[in-house]
Enzyme design. Structure first.
Site, PDB file in Angstrom:
ATOM      1  N   CYS A 115      49.010  28.573  -7.366  1.00 32.95           N
ATOM      2  CA  CYS A 115      47.575  28.798  -7.163  1.00 32.95           C
ATOM      3  C   CYS A 115      47.217  29.048  -5.700  1.00 32.95           C
ATOM      4  CB  CYS A 115      46.763  27.647  -7.746  1.00 32.95           C
ATOM      5  SG  CYS A 115      46.960  26.050  -6.910  1.00 32.95           S
TER       6      CYS A 115
ATOM      7  N   HIS B 272      43.840  22.206  -7.318  1.00 34.13           N
ATOM      8  CA  HIS B 272      43.877  23.584  -7.815  1.00 34.13           C
ATOM      9  C   HIS B 272      42.852  24.413  -7.058  1.00 34.13           C
ATOM     10  CE1 HIS B 272      45.027  26.701 -10.638  1.00 34.13           C
ATOM     11  NE2 HIS B 272      43.758  26.978 -10.856  1.00 34.13           N
TER      12      HIS B 272
ATOM     13  N   HIS C 178      42.956  33.414 -10.780  1.00 34.18           N
ATOM     14  CA  HIS C 178      43.799  32.301 -10.335  1.00 34.18           C
ATOM     15  C   HIS C 178      45.155  32.342 -11.029  1.00 34.18           C
ATOM     16  CE1 HIS C 178      43.036  29.198 -13.798  1.00 34.18           C
ATOM     17  NE2 HIS C 178      42.831  30.414 -14.240  1.00 34.18           N
TER      18      HIS C 178
END
Length: 369
Positions: free
Chosen positions: A283, A331, A343
């Site tokens: 990520c 994240h 993402h």
């Protein structure tokens, strides 16, 4: 973002998040159905070992399985951030050690030159007999010659004193460089141990998740994907129902457009922990590389991106801004407009478009503030 591009983006979001998942707040919509990109094909390491048949899980336990998988992959994401942080520090410390070594070599060369100069001065004094000035005056038959010689001796003494001072200073500097290098080596070793521990934890969490998924039959995997999508859909709908999308009107900056373009070009590439391109990403690898391509380097990890970059209100975010998720900032995704993000979700998934509110938002940061 132009009207045509906004339409394409909306279409992509609809394909991933199910029809009207990003529609206006309050609109009644049907529950999303699984899409091909939401159900990855089983990989060799998720299939049962030859000669054994995993015990299938009861359908009633699928929701618990989803929650368990979420936790396992979340823990893997936290460990990945720790791994990436240690990796980044290792690279910095290695570069610092190389620079210190270069300074030590250059300093030692200069010290050798000073030693040669001091030796030459000592030899010259020896040739002069090493007599004190009074004795030299008494033995000299020419006062002017003595005066000239005395001035030369005085200048020589000053030069010798300067040499010794410079030599002492340089020796102290070399000791500091050596101490700094030793400290950096200790930090380097500590970070290598942290990397190894984080890597072990990542593999442990992912292996446990794959083992759990291997017990699912094909229809159960499809149902599990539907449950995951349903959860994301409900979270996105709740987020939109707050009316937040009506307040988000900011346009992307020029660097933001470049970052979004980079992220968009990575769609479909696999998530791999610790990866930052070009063939795969995690990520923060995706977001850091996107902004590096736009000329604004950012920290490597989602946690450091949250700590170091400027915070902006959700209502003020614009395409290119980074949305940080979960309370531990484990994240990160890039906001691309129209209530959507790009993402790299987790192992077994690919870089994709999703709803910005499909996960718990911690906050928003702006790399080019």
């Amino acid at each position: 973002m132009g009207t045509g591009k906004r339409g394409l983006l909306a279409a992509a979001v609809t394909a991933v998040c199910a029809a009207t998942v990003l529609a206006a707040p309050g609109t009644a919509v049907a529950a999303p159905t699984p899409t091909p990109t939401s159900t990855p094909a089983p990989t060799p390491h998720t299939r049962a070992t030859r000669g054994t048949t995993p015990t299938p899980l009861p359908d009633k336990d699928l929701e618990k399985v989803r929650e368990k998988l979420d936790k396992l992959y979340h823990d893997a994401a936290v460990a990945t951030d720790a791994y990436n942080a240690a990796e980044e520090q290792t690279e910095k410390q290695s570069a610092q050690i190389v620079e210190l070594a270069r300074k030590i070599v250059a300093g030692q060369k200069k010290l050798d030159e000073l030693k040669d100069q001091a030796g030459a001065a000592a030899r010259a004094q020896y040739r002069n007999g090493g007599l004190p000035p009074t004795a030299q005056f008494l033995l000299s038959g020419d006062p002017q010659q003595f005066a000239d010689g005395a001035g030369t001796v005085l200048n020589g003494e000053r030069a010798a004193k300067k040499l010794l001072t410079e030599r002492t200073r340089l020796q102290e500097q070399l000791r500091r460089y050596a101490d700094d290098a030793s400290a950096q080596w200790e930090k380097l070793e500590a970070n290598r141990k942290q990397k190894a521990a984080a890597k072990k934890k990542i593999k442990k969490q992912i292996t446990a998740a794959e083992k759990l998924e291997s017990r699912l039959e094909k229809k159960q995997r499809e149902r599990l994907a539907a449950l995951e999508q349903q959860s994301a859909y409900e979270a996105q709908t709740a987020w939109l129902d707050t009316g937040v999308l009506k307040e988000i009107k900011s346009k992307a900056s020029a660097p933001g457009k470049k970052a979004v373009a980079f992220a968009t070009a990575q769609l479909g590439k696999p998530y791999v922990w610790g990866a930052e391109g070009p063939g795969s990403f995690d990520c923060s690898g995706l977001t850091s590389q996107a902004w590096a391509s736009a000329g604004h380097p950012v920290p490597r990890t989602s946690q450091e991106q949250w700590k170091q970059l400027k915070h902006v209100a959700v209502k003020d975010m614009r395409p290119g801004d980074l949305i940080i998720y979960f309370g531990d900032a484990s994240h990160v995704a890039m906001y691309v407009g129209d209530g959507a993000i790009i993402h790299a979700p987790r192992p077994g998934r690919w870089v994709t478009v999703a709803g910005a509110g499909s996960m718990p938002i911690l906050g928003v940061v702006r790399p080019d503030a």
